[in-house]
Design a protein around this motif. Structure first.
Motif, PDB file in Angstrom:
ATOM      1  N   CYS A 184       1.047  -1.127   0.096  1.00 39.49           N
ATOM      2  CA  CYS A 184      -0.196  -0.103   0.061  1.00 39.49           C
ATOM      3  C   CYS A 184       0.820   1.335   0.051  1.00 39.49           C
ATOM      4  CB  CYS A 184      -1.021  -0.018   1.271  1.00 39.49           C
ATOM      5  SG  CYS A 184      -1.805   1.520   1.273  1.00 39.49           S
ATOM      6  N   TRP A 185       0.756   2.146  -0.994  1.00 38.57           N
ATOM      7  CA  TRP A 185       1.503   3.376  -1.286  1.00 38.57           C
ATOM      8  C   TRP A 185       1.606   4.004   0.081  1.00 38.57           C
ATOM      9  CZ3 TRP A 185       3.306   4.731  -6.001  1.00 38.57           C
ATOM     10  CH2 TRP A 185       4.268   6.078  -6.259  1.00 38.57           C
ATOM     11  N   SER A 186       0.493   4.451   0.743  1.00 39.49           N
ATOM     12  CA  SER A 186       0.422   5.203   1.654  1.00 39.49           C
ATOM     13  C   SER A 186      -0.150   4.616   3.133  1.00 39.49           C
ATOM     14  CB  SER A 186      -0.456   6.603   1.394  1.00 39.49           C
ATOM     15  OG  SER A 186      -1.458   6.168   0.649  1.00 39.49           O
ATOM     16  N   HIS A 205     -10.032   8.409  12.835  1.00 38.10           N
ATOM     17  CA  HIS A 205     -11.128   7.362  12.231  1.00 38.10           C
ATOM     18  C   HIS A 205     -11.831   6.652  13.349  1.00 38.10           C
ATOM     19  CE1 HIS A 205      -7.698   7.086   8.913  1.00 38.10           C
ATOM     20  NE2 HIS A 205      -8.940   7.155   8.181  1.00 38.10           N
ATOM     21  N   ASN A 226     -11.901  14.020   6.394  1.00 37.51           N
ATOM     22  CA  ASN A 226     -12.211  12.721   5.837  1.00 37.51           C
ATOM     23  C   ASN A 226     -12.099  11.427   6.713  1.00 37.51           C
ATOM     24  OD1 ASN A 226      -9.591  13.005   5.966  1.00 37.51           O
ATOM     25  ND2 ASN A 226      -8.908  12.455   4.171  1.00 37.51           N
ATOM     26  N   ASP A 227     -11.376  11.737   7.863  1.00 36.18           N
ATOM     27  CA  ASP A 227     -11.038  10.625   8.675  1.00 36.18           C
ATOM     28  C   ASP A 227     -12.458  10.347   9.776  1.00 36.18           C
ATOM     29  OD1 ASP A 227      -8.669  10.315   7.665  1.00 36.18           O
ATOM     30  OD2 ASP A 227      -7.639  11.053   9.403  1.00 36.18           O
TER      31      ASP A 227
END
Lengths: 370, 407
Positions: B23-25, B121, B149-150
């Motif tokens: 996973c990139w991030s 989150h 966004n979290d």
């Protein structure tokens, strides 16, 4: 002419239509449906727009099945004459290309906001395009078979999510029904119609069908599935987030799923399920639109290899994907596509159909012997 | 030649497979600070922060919000779990208080003090102190949470009559206050004095529509917390206007028929002994009427079924239907009286329709509603509201009550 092994069944055609319709719009539909209605009746507008889409879709199917084995790129010229037909074909190619680009751009916006914060957009986009290319190079057969796997999963997941969302649904929020009359619903018709763009693929698909006679049935079934998905989603989103609450969210469907947690099931949170489903739907919308565009280019260039066109168009699509500068541009891009859909595929096919029937009658009169 | 190209293809495929599994991030959970609760107060000085300020650790801002961020302690792979054998039990959370005027800036300022970045989150609860809630509108205070966004819209929002930061403190080891509060809100099937959960999604709906609303009040003392009534918010300004006590919230739940379970206790008229009714079902229907000269009135009908769950008196006998009727009437009166005093408070003292009468008018008389919605609170003061309560004691539990022997 189309090779016999590339024929598809009517059910497959229906699945392709559904898959093209279900795309980027799922996540924004509750908001766009409310933007012009501003009443809890938005779901009625979605239902009526579905009926209109059925009407438009039937026009497209009736027109296409008059020319068995021919795609719109071939029969457009036979109805309106060579040069206008060419122009029309170019427009249709541009439309499909723009649709393909819009879908991927929406996907990359949502993915980089909710899922892959920090991953460069080009990586998300490029991988998506390459996998799409891999599928489309295989032709219509593999596309249809893959879509047959994706659609039931989508329907099942979205149905599950809708049922789960009912726990935060408040019936009072969707009442009163038609409290302000039918006028707000009619105002919402246009915006909701855009969500049903997709039946235009029948202009091409009918040529690949084993029995083109079933085209009308296929397109009707293909539109009924999105109606059955859209109406509950809008209904539940408004009932859970309220009219004003829904209007204030960029991606209301994601927020609907993010508004509750469930203990006791394997997952507590379900937005990933929604996003997976949605990305699969975007993938299918993108691939079929891209395939249709490439096919058009190859026909316009006098039957060059469709495969070559698939490769050649990829950079063009990429540029289109990156063209909108911000999210407002992306939504604006979507609106323009919707506008084109209404003009090009709402009314025009019926006009072409009438023209085509008249022409035939006239020809028959002129040459009674043949 | 063919072999070499096959090998090359295999190598490319393998590379592709390997890279697609990553996973990139990605960010490992151990390297993040997961914050689960946030308390916001009108600025009050925090000792640690004041000390840092004196050493020059400040930036240009208005000290408007003192925000207490609750971070869960991460169990690291090396085994430093909260329950370490032998040693002192570790606190399972950490609170960080920062002052500022922008919630996002405050959160990012935390990165100057925490090595692990904050992630939202798992934000479960947001508690807002009453002084701040009276000064700033709920729309402003929650704006960041609704943009990020979290953060999920399922986070619950509370108001605290006092310092919200005290709610985030705990006197009990190993207990995480934010989770504790999250759990309390789920006890609605046990107690009728808890409002339906006010998630960010719900509150956003109220704020966007300009509706009046209630938020559950949570208070804290000596390291413990309690749900105690509710804060009344004015939809026009989005600001806190006052509080309802526990009894009034109980009446609110009766009035709106939103209860899932709980107890209604009264004293028997004759013997002054305890009688308790356990609610099984509850419902309420409001009929809004508009007279010819535009007067608005409401008829509320509250119905409930349940059982006589505690009976200290000898005057009420479960086997005797006449005495059950009498008990039902006493319970009905208690509910009506409670609703009456709630309505007096809302109509006379606050002049705020926090009990969704406007909503019923909107549903039943949309045209009238469009005319009156702009000065609804004033209209609500004058509206006449009638309320009928019907309580049915369906059973009396496991206890049997033998009829007295015939003489």
């Amino acid at each position: 002419m189309i090779q016999p092994e590339e024929r598809i069944r009517a059910a497959q055609a229906a699945v392709i239509v559904s898959n093209l319709i279900l795309g980027a719009g799922i996540l924004t539909l509750p908001r766009s449906a409310l933007e012009n209605t501003h009443t809890p009746d938005a779901w009625i507008a979605v239902l009526l727009a579905g009926a209109l889409a059925l009407l438009g879709g039937c026009g497209i199917a009736l027109l296409s099945r008059r020319y068995p084995g021919q795609t719109v790129y071939e029969f457009a010229g036979r109805i309106v004459g060579r040069a206008p037909g060419f122009v029309l074909s170019v427009l249709i190619v541009a439309y499909f290309l723009a649709t393909a680009a819009f879908q991927v751009r929406s996907m990359s916006e949502v993915s980089s906001f909710f899922l892959l914060e920090g991953t460069p957009t080009w990586v998300i986009t490029a991988i998506f395009l390459w996998v799409g290319l891999y599928l489309t190079v295989g032709g219509i057969g593999p596309i249809a078979r893959l879509f047959e796997i994706i659609l039931p999963a989508t329907v099942a997941f979205l149905a599950l999510l809708s049922v789960l969302s009912l726990r935060i649904f408040e019936p009072d929020r969707i009442r009163p029904v038609l409290g302000e009359g039918i006028a707000p619903v009619l105002r919402g018709l246009k915006a909701t119609s855009l969500a049903y763009s997709g039946s235009e693929i029948m202009l091409i698909l009918t040529a690949y069908m084993r029995s083109p006679k079933q085209a009308v049935k296929a397109v009707a079934a293909g539109i009924l599935v999105p109606i059955a998905i859209y109406v509950p989603i809008v209904f539940i989103a408004v009932g859970a987030l309220s009219v004003e609450g829904t209007l204030s969210r960029t991606w209301p469907t994601i927020d609907l799923i993010r508004s509750f947690e469930i203990g006791g099931l394997i997952f507590e949170r379900f937005e990933s399920l929604l996003l997976i489903t949605w990305i699969l739907q975007i993938f299918s919308s993108f691939t079929i639109a891209y395939y249709a565009a490439s096919l058009g280019v190859s026909r316009l260039l006098g039957g060059r290899s469709a495969r070559l066109c698939l490769y050649a168009l990829l950079p063009v699509v990429y540029l289109l994907i990156r063209a909108p500068r911000n999210i407002r541009d992306v939504f604006g891009f979507g609106d323009v596509i919707g506008e084109c859909y209404i003009w090009m595929f709402g009314a025009l096919p019926w006009a072409l159909l009438i023209l085509s029937v008249c022409k035939e009658k006239w020809n028959a009169k002129g040459q009674p012997s043949s | 030649m063919r072999r070499a190209s096959l090998l090359l293809r295999a190598a490319i495929a393998l590379l592709g497979v390997l890279s697609s599994a990553g996973c990139w991030s990605s960010g490992e959970i151990e390297t993040q600070s997961v914050y689960i609760g946030m308390a916001m107060d009108k600025s009050k000085s925090d000792e640690t922060e004041a000390a840092l300020d004196r050493k020059g650790g400040s930036y240009p801002k208005r000290d408007a919000i003192a925000s207490t961020i609750q971070i869960v302690a991460v169990q690291t792979a090396t085994g430093a779990s909260p329950k370490q054998a032998g040693g002192e039990k570790k606190q399972s959370f950490r609170n960080l208080t920062l002052t500022g005027d922008s919630v996002l800036e405050i959160l990012r300022e935390a990165s100057l003090r925490l090595d692990r970045p904050l992630i939202g989150h798992h934000l479960k609860v947001i508690v807002i102190g009453d002084r701040l809630a009276r000064d700033a509108s709920m729309g402003q205070l929650l704006d960041f949470f609704l943009t990020d966004n979290d953060i999920r819209m399922s986070s619950l929002v509370f108001v605290s009559n006092g310092h919200a930061s005290e709610v985030m403190e705990s006197g009990v080891k190993e207990e995480v206050p934010a989770f504790h509060l999250w759990g309390l809100a789920k006890n609605r099937y046990r107690n009728i004095k808890i409002l339906p959960s006010r998630s960010l999604a719900t509150v956003n709906g109220f704020v966007q529509a300009g509706d009046n609303f209630l938020l559950q009040n949570v208070i804290a003392a000596k390291g413990e917390m309690k749900l105690a009534g509710a804060g009344v918010f004015d939809g026009r300004s989005g600001k806190l206007r006052g509080f309802l006590n526990e009894e009034e919230v109980q009446s609110w739940v009766w009035l709106t028929g939103r209860g899932e379970g709980g107890v209604l206790k009264i004293d028997d008229e004759r013997t002054r002994q305890v009688l308790a009714y356990e609610i099984e079902t509850m419902s309420s229907r409001t009929k809004a009427s508009v007279s010819k000269d535009g007067d608005i009135s409401f008829d509320v009908r509250v119905e409930s079924r349940g059982r006589l769950a505690e009976n200290w008196t000898s005057s009420i006998r479960q086997s005797d239907s006449a005495s059950i009727k009498k008990a039902e009437r006493m319970f009905e009166e208690a509910v009506s009286n409670g609703i009456g005093s709630l309505l007096r408070k809302l109509q006379r003292d606050y002049g705020i329709d926090a009990a969704e009468f406007g909503n019923q008018l909107r549903i039943q008389h949309p045209k009238t509603w469009n005319k009156v919605k702009n000065d609804w609170n004033d209209r609500f003061r004058q509206a006449s509201i009638r309320c009928r309560v019907q309580i049915t004691i369906a059973d009396s539990g496991a206890k049997a009550d033998p009829a007295p022997n015939a003489p």
